[in-house]
Design an enzyme around this catalytic site. Structure first.
Site, short mmCIF file in Angstrom:
data_model
loop_
_atom_site.label_atom_id
_atom_site.label_comp_id
_atom_site.label_asym_id
_atom_site.label_seq_id
_atom_site.Cartn_x
_atom_site.Cartn_y
_atom_site.Cartn_z
N SER A 35 3.97 0.67 2.28
CA SER A 35 4.22 -0.24 3.64
C SER A 35 3.63 -1.37 3.31
O SER A 35 3.03 -2.03 1.81
CB SER A 35 2.86 -0.26 4.77
N ASP A 81 -6.66 -2.22 4.87
CA ASP A 81 -5.40 -1.88 4.22
C ASP A 81 -4.85 -1.30 6.16
O ASP A 81 -4.54 -0.37 6.64
CB ASP A 81 -5.84 -0.06 4.04
N HIS A 114 0.98 -1.28 0.12
CA HIS A 114 0.02 0.03 0.50
C HIS A 114 0.96 1.45 -0.05
O HIS A 114 2.21 1.55 0.61
CB HIS A 114 -0.92 -0.34 1.52
C1 GRF Z 1 1.17 0.84 -6.23
O1 GRF Z 1 1.37 1.63 -6.05
C2 GRF Z 1 0.43 -0.39 -5.17
O2 GRF Z 1 1.47 0.92 -4.05
C3 GRF Z 1 -0.91 0.12 -5.38
O3 GRF Z 1 -0.75 0.21 -6.59
C4 GRF Z 1 0.14 0.36 -7.48
C5 GRF Z 1 0.04 -0.83 -8.07
O4 GRF Z 1 1.33 -0.55 -8.75
N1 GRF Z 1 -1.48 -0.74 -4.63
P1 GRF Z 1 2.00 -1.85 -10.33
O5 GRF Z 1 0.40 -2.20 -10.56
O6 GRF Z 1 2.43 -1.98 -8.79
O7 GRF Z 1 2.04 -0.69 -11.06
#
Ligand code: GRF
Length: 203
Positions: free
Chosen positions: A135, A144, A108
């Site tokens: 995190s 979350d 997250h």
């Molecule tokens: C990341 O920023 C993650 O923290 C959030 O969604 C985004 C996913 O990015 N939950 P990706 O699809 O892995 O590039």
């Protein structure tokens, strides 16, 4: 370590996992990539890496509970040791979270418990914090809200807008996720009575 990845979008975290495996720094196998979006770029990344890619479409199911049950039936068929949610943009219903207890983590883009939910970078800017980050936590029924395993921290600079801050956080997400997965691969992490333990000790 057999890893199943759930994702809804770009897939850069999946790519970080695949790159770490290819570089020999993560002793794991991605046994499947699962999405709720049939056209998510992450599925294309999976396919071009020769991985099993699965899309289940919510509108094909009568309700959330049935969709989630079907999704995790498919996930369990790949017999993962660990499920990684990386940009999986759905709140997973409680029966499946319970089914996966201790075997499912999420990355997250905030320093939990701060800034749960969406638009975390804008939340951080609006709150005027000097530090932000990402995190990795165990998934529990609260969005979350699960026990945090590790944080990666970045400074917020005065010129930041949400995109600049998101980019700075994203580049730290990848090594954070790989580091946590290495700990799982080494059998060092567990969830015990709602607490993260490393080497059997609650942290
Ligand atoms: C990341 O920023 C993650 O923290 C959030 O969604 C985004 C996913 O990015 N939950 P990706 O699809 O892995 O590039």
């Amino acid at each position: 370590l057999r890893i199943a990845v759930l994702a809804s979008g770009r897939g850069s975290n999946l790519q970080a996992i695949l790159d770490a495996i290819a570089a020999g720094v993560l002793d794991a196998t991605v046994v499947g990539v699962f999405s709720d979006k049939a056209r998510a770029p992450v599925l294309e990344r999976a396919r071009s890496a020769g991985l099993d890619a699965h899309a289940l479409v919510p509108r094909d199911f009568p309700n959330r509970l049935e969709f989630d049950a079907a999704m995790f039936d498919a996930v369990e068929k790949s017999a993962p040791d660990l499920v990684v949610c990386a940009g999986y943009m759905r709140l997973i219903s409680e029966p499946q979270v319970t089914r996966m207890a201790g075997r499912m983590v999420n990355i997250h883009p905030s320093l939990l418990p701060a800034f749960k939910g969406l638009h975390t970078h804008q939340q951080a800017l609006d709150a005027g914090v000097a530090e932000h980050g990402a995190s990795v936590h165990f998934v529990t029924p609260e969005l979350d809200g699960g026990p945090v395993i590790a944080h990666a921290r970045v400074p917020v600079v005065s010129s930041d807008d949400a995109d600049a801050l998101a980019a700075r956080v994203l580049e730290r997400e990848h090594p954070l996720l790989v580091a946590v997965l290495r700990w799982f691969a080494a059998g060092r992490i567990a969830l015990d009575a709602g607490r993260v333990t490393v080497d059997g000790m609650a942290v």
